[in-house]
Design a protein around this motif. Structure first.
Motif, PDB file in Angstrom:
ATOM      1  N   GLU A  69       0.803  -1.219   0.000  1.00 29.53           N
ATOM      2  CA  GLU A  69       0.000   0.000   0.000  1.00 29.53           C
ATOM      3  C   GLU A  69       0.840   1.275   0.000  1.00 29.53           C
ATOM      4  N   SER A  70       2.153   1.146  -0.102  1.00 26.32           N
ATOM      5  CA  SER A  70       3.004   2.341  -0.086  1.00 26.32           C
ATOM      6  C   SER A  70       2.910   3.134  -1.390  1.00 26.32           C
ATOM      7  N   GLN A  71       2.529   2.488  -2.475  1.00 25.62           N
ATOM      8  CA  GLN A  71       2.375   3.184  -3.747  1.00 25.62           C
ATOM      9  C   GLN A  71       1.183   2.600  -4.502  1.00 25.62           C
ATOM     10  N   HIS A  72       0.607   3.418  -5.385  1.00 23.57           N
ATOM     11  CA  HIS A  72      -0.549   2.987  -6.167  1.00 23.57           C
ATOM     12  C   HIS A  72      -0.340   3.359  -7.638  1.00 23.57           C
ATOM     13  N   PHE A  73      -0.919   2.554  -8.507  1.00 25.77           N
ATOM     14  CA  PHE A  73      -0.729   2.718  -9.942  1.00 25.77           C
ATOM     15  C   PHE A  73      -2.059   2.575 -10.677  1.00 25.77           C
ATOM     16  N   LEU A  74      -2.141   3.217 -11.829  1.00 25.72           N
ATOM     17  CA  LEU A  74      -3.302   3.073 -12.693  1.00 25.72           C
ATOM     18  C   LEU A  74      -2.925   2.182 -13.876  1.00 25.72           C
ATOM     19  N   GLY A  75      -3.825   1.278 -14.218  1.00 31.89           N
ATOM     20  CA  GLY A  75      -3.627   0.428 -15.388  1.00 31.89           C
ATOM     21  C   GLY A  75      -4.812   0.560 -16.320  1.00 31.89           C
ATOM     22  N   MET A  76      -4.541   0.714 -17.599  1.00 33.44           N
ATOM     23  CA  MET A  76      -5.591   0.872 -18.609  1.00 33.44           C
ATOM     24  C   MET A  76      -5.396  -0.157 -19.719  1.00 33.44           C
ATOM     25  N   LYS A  77      -6.489  -0.783 -20.140  1.00 28.36           N
ATOM     26  CA  LYS A  77      -6.491  -1.674 -21.295  1.00 28.36           C
ATOM     27  C   LYS A  77      -7.383  -1.043 -22.347  1.00 28.36           C
ATOM     28  N   LEU A  78      -6.794  -0.766 -23.504  1.00 32.58           N
ATOM     29  CA  LEU A  78      -7.503  -0.073 -24.572  1.00 32.58           C
ATOM     30  C   LEU A  78      -7.958  -1.068 -25.625  1.00 32.58           C
ATOM     31  N   THR A  79      -9.258  -1.149 -25.859  1.00 38.27           N
ATOM     32  CA  THR A  79      -9.807  -1.990 -26.915  1.00 38.27           C
ATOM     33  C   THR A  79     -10.391  -1.090 -28.001  1.00 38.27           C
ATOM     34  N   GLY A 134      -2.051  -0.592 -21.843  1.00 29.54           N
ATOM     35  CA  GLY A 134      -1.810  -1.689 -22.763  1.00 29.54           C
ATOM     36  C   GLY A 134      -2.686  -1.557 -23.994  1.00 29.54           C
ATOM     37  N   ILE A 135      -2.096  -1.790 -25.162  1.00 32.49           N
ATOM     38  CA  ILE A 135      -2.815  -1.625 -26.422  1.00 32.49           C
ATOM     39  C   ILE A 135      -2.376  -2.716 -27.391  1.00 32.49           C
ATOM     40  N   GLY A 136      -3.300  -3.248 -28.149  1.00 32.90           N
ATOM     41  CA  GLY A 136      -2.967  -4.264 -29.129  1.00 32.90           C
ATOM     42  C   GLY A 136      -2.365  -3.633 -30.368  1.00 32.90           C
ATOM     43  N   GLY A 137      -1.055  -3.613 -30.436  1.00 28.72           N
ATOM     44  CA  GLY A 137      -0.395  -2.979 -31.563  1.00 28.72           C
ATOM     45  C   GLY A 137       1.100  -2.906 -31.350  1.00 28.72           C
ATOM     46  N   LEU A 138       1.784  -2.274 -32.276  1.00 29.81           N
ATOM     47  CA  LEU A 138       3.228  -2.105 -32.194  1.00 29.81           C
ATOM     48  C   LEU A 138       3.542  -0.796 -31.487  1.00 29.81           C
ATOM     49  N   ALA A 148      -1.667   0.448 -34.747  1.00 23.24           N
ATOM     50  CA  ALA A 148      -2.778  -0.199 -34.041  1.00 23.24           C
ATOM     51  C   ALA A 148      -3.940  -0.265 -35.020  1.00 23.24           C
ATOM     52  N   PRO A 149      -3.950  -1.294 -35.875  1.00 25.70           N
ATOM     53  CA  PRO A 149      -4.960  -1.357 -36.949  1.00 25.70           C
ATOM     54  C   PRO A 149      -6.397  -1.333 -36.455  1.00 25.70           C
ATOM     55  N   PHE A 150      -6.652  -1.918 -35.273  1.00 27.14           N
ATOM     56  CA  PHE A 150      -8.034  -1.960 -34.798  1.00 27.14           C
ATOM     57  C   PHE A 150      -8.558  -0.570 -34.427  1.00 27.14           C
ATOM     58  N   LEU A 151      -7.652   0.385 -34.245  1.00 23.54           N
ATOM     59  CA  LEU A 151      -8.049   1.769 -33.991  1.00 23.54           C
ATOM     60  C   LEU A 151      -7.811   2.670 -35.201  1.00 23.54           C
ATOM     61  N   GLY A 152      -7.103   2.138 -36.183  1.00 19.85           N
ATOM     62  CA  GLY A 152      -6.751   2.964 -37.338  1.00 19.85           C
ATOM     63  C   GLY A 152      -5.638   3.952 -37.034  1.00 19.85           C
ATOM     64  N   TRP A 153      -4.744   3.605 -36.073  1.00 18.60           N
ATOM     65  CA  TRP A 153      -3.697   4.528 -35.644  1.00 18.60           C
ATOM     66  C   TRP A 153      -2.365   4.188 -36.290  1.00 18.60           C
ATOM     67  N   THR A 154      -1.600   5.240 -36.615  1.00 16.85           N
ATOM     68  CA  THR A 154      -0.221   5.116 -37.063  1.00 16.85           C
ATOM     69  C   THR A 154       0.585   6.253 -36.453  1.00 16.85           C
ATOM     70  N   ASP A 155       1.670   5.901 -35.765  1.00 22.03           N
ATOM     71  CA  ASP A 155       2.592   6.891 -35.191  1.00 22.03           C
ATOM     72  C   ASP A 155       1.876   7.903 -34.293  1.00 22.03           C
ATOM     73  N   VAL A 156       1.184   7.404 -33.297  1.00 23.65           N
ATOM     74  CA  VAL A 156       0.485   8.254 -32.324  1.00 23.65           C
ATOM     75  C   VAL A 156       1.296   8.294 -31.029  1.00 23.65           C
ATOM     76  N   ASP A 157       1.721   9.471 -30.620  1.00 16.88           N
ATOM     77  CA  ASP A 157       2.494   9.621 -29.376  1.00 16.88           C
ATOM     78  C   ASP A 157       1.525   9.676 -28.196  1.00 16.88           C
ATOM     79  N   VAL A 171       3.493   4.896 -19.138  1.00 12.94           N
ATOM     80  CA  VAL A 171       4.150   3.902 -19.989  1.00 12.94           C
ATOM     81  C   VAL A 171       3.094   3.273 -20.887  1.00 12.94           C
ATOM     82  N   ILE A 172       3.357   3.254 -22.180  1.00 13.84           N
ATOM     83  CA  ILE A 172       2.490   2.577 -23.143  1.00 13.84           C
ATOM     84  C   ILE A 172       3.217   1.312 -23.603  1.00 13.84           C
ATOM     85  N   ASP A 173       2.508   0.206 -23.676  1.00 14.01           N
ATOM     86  CA  ASP A 173       3.153  -1.020 -24.148  1.00 14.01           C
ATOM     87  C   ASP A 173       2.136  -1.898 -24.844  1.00 14.01           C
ATOM     88  N   ASN A 174       2.650  -2.819 -25.645  1.00 17.28           N
ATOM     89  CA  ASN A 174       1.784  -3.824 -26.242  1.00 17.28           C
ATOM     90  C   ASN A 174       1.091  -4.606 -25.141  1.00 17.28           C
TER      91      ASN A 174
END
Length: 278
Positions: A69-79, A134-138, A148-157, A171-174
């Motif tokens: 409980e000393s630190q807390h984090f947010l996690g997101m899964k993008l579909t 986390g995102i399904g893509g490169l 990220a073809p399922f979103l139609g994204w290319t080179d999105v920072d 942090v963004i990761d596959n």
């Protein structure tokens, strides 16, 4: 800071763990370990836990462990349709969860939904250290969604966008890479120095840990494992490969195969129910 971080990570992943084991794993002298671990204990990140005998002569050891409980984090899964969000403690225990639908797949709109979820979930804990998505893509540089073809994204920072909106280190990761690392540190793969992860869904995901390290290369996130041949007489996948994993194991492939066999529309959830009842 690097050596202190190594000590904290060793305890996070393997704790409770004795000081002698930490020193052996990190090639530290007892004095160096004491110098590095004392500030971590004083800050409340680490704690000495109940003494236990280690089978050797002398005083029982006092292992070190993380204070979750000393630190807390947010996690997101993008579909393609929604964002699934959680807030966790330092050991990835989920404390609260929430989700939100996506009305648009434009990067700015998606980032705004993630930022709103981050603000709402942050209200449940004293503070948030960082956020991971986390995102399904490169993904490269833990920030830029190259494809990220399922979103139609290319080179999105996406990383910079979210840091500007939330003020949190992000942090963004596959998603399969992130899931594999989670299983490695906290899940079924904890303590195993080699294992594989296969995920089935819209696509086919594959993660690999060898010699206690996750294997990542330039193809991670491209979904190439989805084109491994399984059935030379199987159906065609959207890319034209016959009988590959994607053509027989994805949600859509399973639904289509069961629907054809039964002569009526069957969605994925019903297909799983039928399989479990068989």
């Amino acid at each position: 800071m690097g050596a202190s971080r190594s000590v904290a990570l060793e305890v996070l992943i393997n704790g409770p763990i004795s000081r002698s084991d930490i020193a052996r794993r990190l090639d530290l002298s007892p004095g160096s370990l004491t110098r590095l671990s004392t500030p971590l204990i004083e800050s409340g990140l680490l704690v000495e836990v109940e003494e236990r005998a280690d089978g050797r002569a002398g005083r029982p050891t006092k292992p070190l462990d993380i204070v979750p409980e000393s630190q807390h984090f947010l996690g997101m899964k993008l579909t393609g349709d929604e964002v699934l969000a959680v807030v966790t403690d330092l050991r990835a225990n989920i404390l609260y969860s929430q989700s939100a639908r996506l009305d648009s797949r434009e990067p700015e709109a998606v980032a705004a939904v993630i930022a709103r979820l981050a603000e709402q979930l942050s209200e449940h804990v004293p503070s948030v250290t960082a956020m991971g998505v986390g995102i399904g893509g490169l993904v490269t540089e833990h920030a830029i969604v190259r494809s990220a073809p399922f979103l139609g994204w290319t080179d999105v920072d996406l990383g910079s966008m979210l840091e500007n909106l939330t003020g949190l280190p992000t942090v963004i990761d596959n998603d399969v890479v992130a899931f594999t690392e989670s299983e490695h540190w906290f899940g079924a793969g904890r303590g195993a120095d080699r294992f594989a992860v296969i995920t089935l869904g819209v696509g086919i995901g594959y993660g690999l840990v060898v010699h206690d390290d996750i294997v990542i290369d330039g193809d991670s996130g491209l979904g190439l494992v989805g084109h491994w041949p399984l059935d030379p007489f199987g159906p065609l996948c959207p890319a034209g490969h016959r009988g590959c994993a994607r053509s027989v194991l994805t949600i859509s492939a399973i639904s289509q195969a069961v629907s054809a066999a039964l002569g009526r529309p069957v969605d994925y959830d019903e297909a799983l129910t039928l399989a479990s009842d068989a």
